[in-house]
Design a protein around this motif. Structure first.
Motif, PDB file in Angstrom:
ATOM      1  N   THR A 136      -6.857  -0.211   6.658  1.00 47.86           N
ATOM      2  CA  THR A 136      -5.893  -0.126   5.559  1.00 47.86           C
ATOM      3  C   THR A 136      -5.547   1.333   5.291  1.00 47.86           C
ATOM      4  OG1 THR A 136      -6.889  -2.082   4.598  1.00 47.86           O
ATOM      5  CG2 THR A 136      -5.493  -0.765   3.156  1.00 47.86           C
TER       6      THR A 136
ATOM      7  N   THR B  42      -4.015   4.273   2.927  1.00 47.97           N
ATOM      8  CA  THR B  42      -3.952   4.465   1.475  1.00 47.97           C
ATOM      9  C   THR B  42      -2.954   5.557   1.105  1.00 47.97           C
ATOM     10  OG1 THR B  42      -6.235   3.775   1.274  1.00 47.97           O
ATOM     11  CG2 THR B  42      -5.331   5.022  -0.567  1.00 47.97           C
TER      12      THR B  42
ATOM     13  N   LYS C 298      -3.132  -6.873  -7.084  1.00 51.18           N
ATOM     14  CA  LYS C 298      -3.664  -5.764  -7.878  1.00 51.18           C
ATOM     15  C   LYS C 298      -5.149  -5.976  -8.100  1.00 51.18           C
ATOM     16  CE  LYS C 298      -3.268  -2.267 -10.868  1.00 51.18           C
ATOM     17  NZ  LYS C 298      -4.538  -1.585 -10.625  1.00 51.18           N
TER      18      LYS C 298
ATOM     19  N   HIS D  39      -6.557  -0.421  -7.273  1.00 47.46           N
ATOM     20  CA  HIS D  39      -5.265  -0.098  -6.681  1.00 47.46           C
ATOM     21  C   HIS D  39      -4.471  -1.364  -6.338  1.00 47.46           C
ATOM     22  CE1 HIS D  39      -8.171   0.011  -3.099  1.00 47.46           C
ATOM     23  NE2 HIS D  39      -7.573  -1.161  -3.088  1.00 47.46           N
ATOM     24  N   TRP D  40      -3.262  -1.131  -5.823  1.00 55.58           N
ATOM     25  CA  TRP D  40      -2.429  -2.216  -5.307  1.00 55.58           C
ATOM     26  C   TRP D  40      -2.643  -2.348  -3.805  1.00 55.58           C
ATOM     27  CZ3 TRP D  40       0.660  -5.488  -8.023  1.00 55.58           C
ATOM     28  CH2 TRP D  40       0.893  -5.161  -9.359  1.00 55.58           C
ATOM     29  N   THR D  41      -2.652  -3.584  -3.328  1.00 53.45           N
ATOM     30  CA  THR D  41      -2.667  -3.817  -1.883  1.00 53.45           C
ATOM     31  C   THR D  41      -1.405  -4.584  -1.512  1.00 53.45           C
ATOM     32  OG1 THR D  41      -5.077  -3.908  -1.857  1.00 53.45           O
ATOM     33  CG2 THR D  41      -3.933  -4.868   0.044  1.00 53.45           C
TER      34      THR D  41
ATOM     35  N   GLN E 235      -2.059  -4.003   6.047  1.00 52.72           N
ATOM     36  CA  GLN E 235      -2.231  -3.803   4.610  1.00 52.72           C
ATOM     37  C   GLN E 235      -2.168  -2.328   4.257  1.00 52.72           C
ATOM     38  OE1 GLN E 235      -5.780  -6.066   3.437  1.00 52.72           O
ATOM     39  NE2 GLN E 235      -4.341  -7.638   2.708  1.00 52.72           N
TER      40      GLN E 235
ATOM     41  N   THR F 103      -2.557   0.325   0.737  1.00 54.87           N
ATOM     42  CA  THR F 103      -2.936   0.380  -0.682  1.00 54.87           C
ATOM     43  C   THR F 103      -2.351   1.632  -1.325  1.00 54.87           C
ATOM     44  OG1 THR F 103      -4.984   1.568  -0.276  1.00 54.87           O
ATOM     45  CG2 THR F 103      -5.118  -0.823  -0.258  1.00 54.87           C
TER      46      THR F 103
END
Ligand SMILES: Cc1cc2nc3c(=O)[nH]c(=O)nc-3n(C[C@H](O)[C@H](O)[C@H](O)COP(=O)(O)OP(=O)(O)OC[C@H]3O[C@@H](n4cnc5c(N)ncnc54)[C@H](O)[C@@H]3O)c2cc1C
Length: 406
Positions: free
Chosen positions: A2, A4, A181, A185-187, A195, A197
């Protein structure tokens, strides 16, 4: 793995691309996620946009002072954007308003109030001012001078994205299919299964803003089908019409209204076209994702004759033997201004162009970025004018944080 970011923009259309550029001035960890334009619309399974075209009109006089100021500020930066990205997208061709006398008077009053340079010719002087245009009976005209004109929306987006990327932003050419959420954080999950974040996300998904569960409750937007025609123009006509401004024509016709047209423009197929659009009695409000997709892939297939006739009446002698129809989506807000707002917990929105936000997209993107970077807006704009409204009685989205107000 993921990736970020600090700020993620969903949608790299007109507003999202501008927001990304502004965010990339304030942070190194920014990205926009959004698909490129499909090559074959009918075979396309993903989302569409409202900017797949070569011409968008830029005028300060179409609505009111607030819209005028949004657009004035955008236009004042076009030259610098073109230079910084080595991308030509702007033609200050002027804008001709054709309307009944009382409406032309109202446009002139707005022009005076906003100190917008214009010419308000007496009827007989029109021929000298715009020789290719025939003024319909019962109508007057007002010519808004440059900087009013035309932008190429695809090229403006290229310009915004190229500057943003030079400043360190990433562009991820995928579609977001889910947003979640957590407390940290948001994904965001894309159609490719990847994905990403971020602390903050900005939804700039235009007509599709309600389709992927980004908000706890749906936002109050109406998505309308929009039909335009493209009339292929010969080299001789293109030369004859080379000084033609963009036009807004308040037509008196039973089945179409609010006609607008661009001067001849070169399209990606190498041909030159005049585009004419209008509201029509066949326009529909598209309530669901399926309805939007069906309209964009299979909606109106034949050019309307009343649109062609309107063009012939305005530009006598034009050869209209090769006409195509094009489909688009217009997204309206509840209060008639775009929604630019913070919904809490790192969720932001900049959407609902109301059919006029290509011209002012740069300013809208800057306001959205200011919100995310916790900067105060310029004095000309008040957040209350851009507050998001929610659809009454829409069910809550359980994937989002329970305390999330949006
Ligand atoms: C026919 C027509 C003529 C117009 N003429 C004018 C004009 O003359 N002047 C003017 O100022 N305005 C005009 N407009 C309006 C203008 O084009 C829009 O206001 C403007 O494009 C809105 O910008 P946006 O960024 O909100 O939406 P868009 O430009 O549509 O961008 C939204 C983006 O979000 C992306 N997206 C959607 N869902 C997702 C998802 N789940 N994940 C990732 N990305 C997603 C889409 O791919 C798209 O690129 C016109 C509109 C139409 C339809």
């Amino acid at each position: 793995m993921t990736e970020t970011f600090e700020h993620l923009v969903v949608g790299k259309g007109m507003i999202g691309a501008a927001a990304l550029r502004y965010l990339s001035c304030g942070s190194q960890r920014v990205a926009a996620i959004g698909p490129d334009e499909p090559v074959d619309a009918e075979a396309h399974d993903g989302v569409f946009s409202s900017h797949y075209d070569q011409g968008r009109i830029c005028t300060q006089l179409s609505r009111d002072r607030l819209w005028g100021e949004l657009t004035r500020q955008s236009m004042s930066r076009f030259g610098a954007l073109e230079a910084a990205s080595a991308t030509h997208f702007y033609r200050p061709a002027g804008m001709l308003y054709i309307a009944p006398a009382a409406d032309v008077r109202a446009i002139a009053a707005l022009a005076h109030a906003m100190a917008v340079e214009h010419v308000w010719p007496a009827r007989p002087d029109m021929a000298a001012l715009c020789p290719s245009v025939a003024l319909p009976a019962g109508h007057g005209a007002l010519l808004e001078m440059a900087p009013a004109g035309i932008i190429d929306p695809r090229a403006l987006i290229r310009s915004q994205l190229s500057i943003a990327m030079r400043q360190g932003a990433s562009v991820i050419r995928e579609t977001v299919v889910a947003a979640e959420k957590t407390s940290a954080h948001w994904t965001l999950t894309t159609d490719q299964g990847r994905q990403f974040t971020a602390k903050n996300i900005l939804i700039c998904a235009g007509a599709y803003s309600n389709c992927f569960g980004f908000f706890r409750r749906q936002i109050a937007i109406r998505v309308k089908s929009e039909t335009t025609i493209l009339v292929k123009v010969s080299g001789a006509d293109a030369q004859r019409l080379s000084g033609m401004p963009a036009i807004a024509y308040q037509i008196d016709a039973p089945r179409i209204s609010d006609v607008y047209l661009t001067p001849p423009l070169v399209y990606p197929d190498g041909n030159i076209y005049i585009k004419l659009g209008a509201n029509t009695d066949e326009d529909v409000i598209l309530q669901t994702l399926d309805q939007m997709q069906h309209w964009m892939k299979h909606g109106c297939r034949h050019p309307r004759q009343d649109m062609v006739q309107a063009l012939c009446a305005l530009i006598p002698g034009l050869d209209v033997s090769a006409v195509q129809v094009k489909r688009c989506l217009v997204t309206y807000s509840d209060h008639g201004k775009p929604y630019i707002d913070a919904l809490g917990n790192g969720l932001f929105i900049a959407t609902a162009g109301n059919g006029s936000s290509a011209a002012c997209s740069d300013t809208l993107g800057s306001l959205a970025a200011d919100l995310m970077l916790e900067r105060t807006w310029p004095a000309a704009f008040q957040p209350a004018d851009f507050s998001v409204r929610l659809m009454p009685d829409s069910p809550a989205n359980p994937r989002l944080h329970p305390g999330e107000p949006g």
